[in-house]
Design a protein around this motif. Structure first.
Motif, short mmCIF file in Angstrom:
data_model
loop_
_atom_site.label_atom_id
_atom_site.label_comp_id
_atom_site.label_asym_id
_atom_site.label_seq_id
_atom_site.Cartn_x
_atom_site.Cartn_y
_atom_site.Cartn_z
N ILE A 94 0.83 -1.10 -0.09
CA ILE A 94 0.19 -0.03 0.13
C ILE A 94 1.07 1.15 0.04
O ILE A 94 1.69 1.39 0.92
CB ILE A 94 -0.99 0.03 1.17
CG1 ILE A 94 -2.11 1.18 1.25
CG2 ILE A 94 -0.32 0.04 2.49
CD1 ILE A 94 -2.97 1.05 2.22
N GLU A 95 0.84 2.29 -0.95
CA GLU A 95 1.53 3.08 -1.39
C GLU A 95 1.17 4.42 -0.97
O GLU A 95 0.08 4.77 -1.34
CB GLU A 95 1.76 3.02 -2.87
CG GLU A 95 3.20 4.08 -3.18
CD GLU A 95 3.67 4.20 -4.70
OE1 GLU A 95 3.93 4.99 -5.21
OE2 GLU A 95 3.45 2.84 -5.18
N GLU A 96 1.99 5.43 -0.30
CA GLU A 96 1.71 6.50 0.07
C GLU A 96 0.01 6.68 0.80
O GLU A 96 -0.55 7.66 0.04
CB GLU A 96 2.10 7.70 -0.92
CG GLU A 96 3.55 7.87 -0.91
CD GLU A 96 3.75 9.04 -2.01
OE1 GLU A 96 4.84 9.89 -1.59
OE2 GLU A 96 3.10 9.35 -2.65
N PRO A 97 -0.24 5.97 1.85
CA PRO A 97 -1.49 6.12 2.19
C PRO A 97 -2.09 7.55 2.81
O PRO A 97 -3.25 7.67 2.70
CB PRO A 97 -1.86 5.02 3.30
CG PRO A 97 -0.28 4.68 3.66
CD PRO A 97 0.55 4.96 2.44
N THR A 98 -0.97 8.15 3.24
CA THR A 98 -1.21 9.58 3.72
C THR A 98 -0.25 10.39 3.36
O THR A 98 0.61 10.04 2.54
CB THR A 98 -1.40 9.21 5.52
OG1 THR A 98 -2.03 10.54 5.98
CG2 THR A 98 0.02 9.46 5.94
N LEU A 99 -0.19 11.74 3.79
CA LEU A 99 0.59 12.81 3.40
C LEU A 99 2.38 12.27 3.56
O LEU A 99 2.49 11.70 4.49
CB LEU A 99 0.46 13.95 4.13
CG LEU A 99 -0.81 14.71 4.03
CD1 LEU A 99 -1.17 15.86 5.28
CD2 LEU A 99 -1.33 15.15 2.58
N GLN A 100 2.95 12.53 2.44
CA GLN A 100 4.07 11.82 2.32
C GLN A 100 5.27 12.43 3.31
O GLN A 100 5.99 11.66 3.85
CB GLN A 100 4.69 12.32 0.84
CG GLN A 100 5.14 13.46 0.65
CD GLN A 100 6.75 13.95 0.80
OE1 GLN A 100 7.23 13.00 1.35
NE2 GLN A 100 6.75 15.28 1.08
N HIS A 101 4.94 13.48 3.82
CA HIS A 101 5.92 14.04 4.90
C HIS A 101 5.61 13.70 6.29
O HIS A 101 6.32 13.97 7.33
CB HIS A 101 5.96 15.78 4.72
CG HIS A 101 4.58 16.25 4.98
ND1 HIS A 101 3.83 16.56 3.83
CD2 HIS A 101 3.85 16.74 6.15
CE1 HIS A 101 2.97 17.20 4.46
NE2 HIS A 101 2.77 17.44 5.93
N ASP A 102 4.44 12.93 6.45
CA ASP A 102 4.01 12.64 7.63
C ASP A 102 4.61 10.91 8.04
O ASP A 102 4.07 10.36 7.76
CB ASP A 102 2.40 12.32 7.83
CG ASP A 102 1.96 11.98 9.36
OD1 ASP A 102 2.79 11.97 10.26
OD2 ASP A 102 0.80 12.15 9.37
#
Length: 359
Positions: free
Chosen positions: A220-228
């Motif tokens: 599962i790729e980048e499920p949420t904001l990438q910087h988080d």
């Protein structure tokens, strides 16, 4: 071999049609806006590279940034590591990120291409490796059921053993509907990965992720904001599905922060954002140190060469952003990428097509 110097630089902006628009949960990339870079040398070799600006709005600023950098690199030896150090020093106060990072990475790639050509070697051999078939995955968009199953079927028939689709539809039920339709096509012998393109909150990512656990998803790729990174770590801890990220790391230092946060099980740096070939080599060392399987993100022509020398190499992303303007040096057969013995990275412009799509 005599010392080779950079004598100039040429940059052109093109906006290239895509066979399939790249639809994501957070927007659509309808065309492929590219800045093409030609690095001139006194050795009668020209290094070629391109950068992808995602939106036509960023084409002209990126083009101008590349052109302005000619003054920095002109007259320098054809030494990518020295160029990298010079760029880092020049932009230390404002930060080597965003369009600056994109432009400097493009010049780095062109320098490596020129250096490999000067040595009459494929880039992979200049880097100390050997050309070999690389396992690849076919990268698709948020295609809904009908087109999604068609593209998945085409990929399976072409021999791909892994397919990625983008999801993040309005409801979890529709995510599951699309995934189950594609699984009917990919079966048990072809991996299916999903990409949320940062479209979910952390609680929603956990809710949808738990529902996907029974569907046989490989990542599962980048499920949420990438910087988080803390959010990704929390999602990773909660789910049985491996978490993939990395395409938005601007430099190896950001990758190191994500790794220190235990934010992902896999990594997939973007060759442009990570800092070109030089940045990739630094990222590859981080991946090896932490035993992180390393995949690529777009830039398939250059990525094949650097992935082949990466100790934790996993999968090459097949997503063709340049087909109309590039000679097809890199070939895909039976789910693998094959690149031959051509010197450099295998970037050859179709000049007639470039002329048609100039901005």
């Amino acid at each position: 071999m005599e010392d080779i110097q950079i004598t100039g630089l040429r940059a052109r902006a093109v906006n290239v049609p895509l066979q399939y628009p790249v639809k994501t949960a957070v927007g659509t990339v309808a065309t492929s806006p590219l800045v093409l870079i030609d690095l001139l040398t006194n050795a009668n070799v020209i290094g070629h590279a391109y950068v992808f600006t995602y939106t036509p709005l960023a084409l002209k600023p990126t083009l101008q940034m590349v052109e302005e950098l000619e003054a920095l690199v002109k007259g320098m030896p054809l030494s990518p590591h020295d160029i990298d150090r010079a760029v880092t020093a020049r932009f230390r106060l404002i930060g080597n990120t965003g369009i600056v990072r994109m432009a400097t990475a493009g010049i780095d790639m062109a320098a490596w291409d020129a250096k490999a050509k000067a040595h009459r070697l494929p880039l992979v051999e200049l880097l100390g490796g050997k050309a070999r078939p690389l396992a690849a995955y076919d990268s698709h968009s948020m295609d809904d059921v009908e087109l999604g199953t068609k593209r998945a079927r085409d990929a399976v028939e072409a021999g791909f053993k892994a397919v990625k689709t983008k999801i993040g539809y309005a409801t979890l039920d529709y995510d599951l509907k699309v995934v189950r339709a594609l699984k009917q096509v990919t079966g048990e012998t072809t991996q299916l990965m999903v990409d949320y393109n940062q479209g979910l909150s952390v609680p929603e990512a956990k809710r949808r992720g738990h529902a996907l656990e029974a569907e046989g998803i490989s990542w599962i790729e980048e499920p949420t904001l990438q910087h988080d990174y803390a959010g990704h770590a929390s999602i990773r801890e909660a789910l049985k599905i491996p978490v993939q990220m990395g395409e938005n790391w601007f430099g190896p230092d950001e990758m190191q922060k994500a790794v220190d946060s235990r934010a992902c099980d896999f990594c997939m740096p973007d060759l442009m954002k990570i800092g070109g070939v030089t940045g990739w080599l630094k990222a590859s060392a981080i991946a090896e140190q932490h035993s992180l399987p390393m995949s690529s993100h777009i830039f398939q022509e250059f990525s094949a060469h650097v992935l082949a020398v990466s100790p934790t190499a996993h999968l090459l992303e097949r997503m063709d952003l340049t087909g109309p303007i590039l000679e097809p040096v890199l070939q895909f057969k039976d789910g693998q990428a094959h690149f031959g013995n051509e010197a450099g990275a295998g970037i050859r412009w179709k000049e007639d097509a470039v002329s048609r799509f100039l901005v």
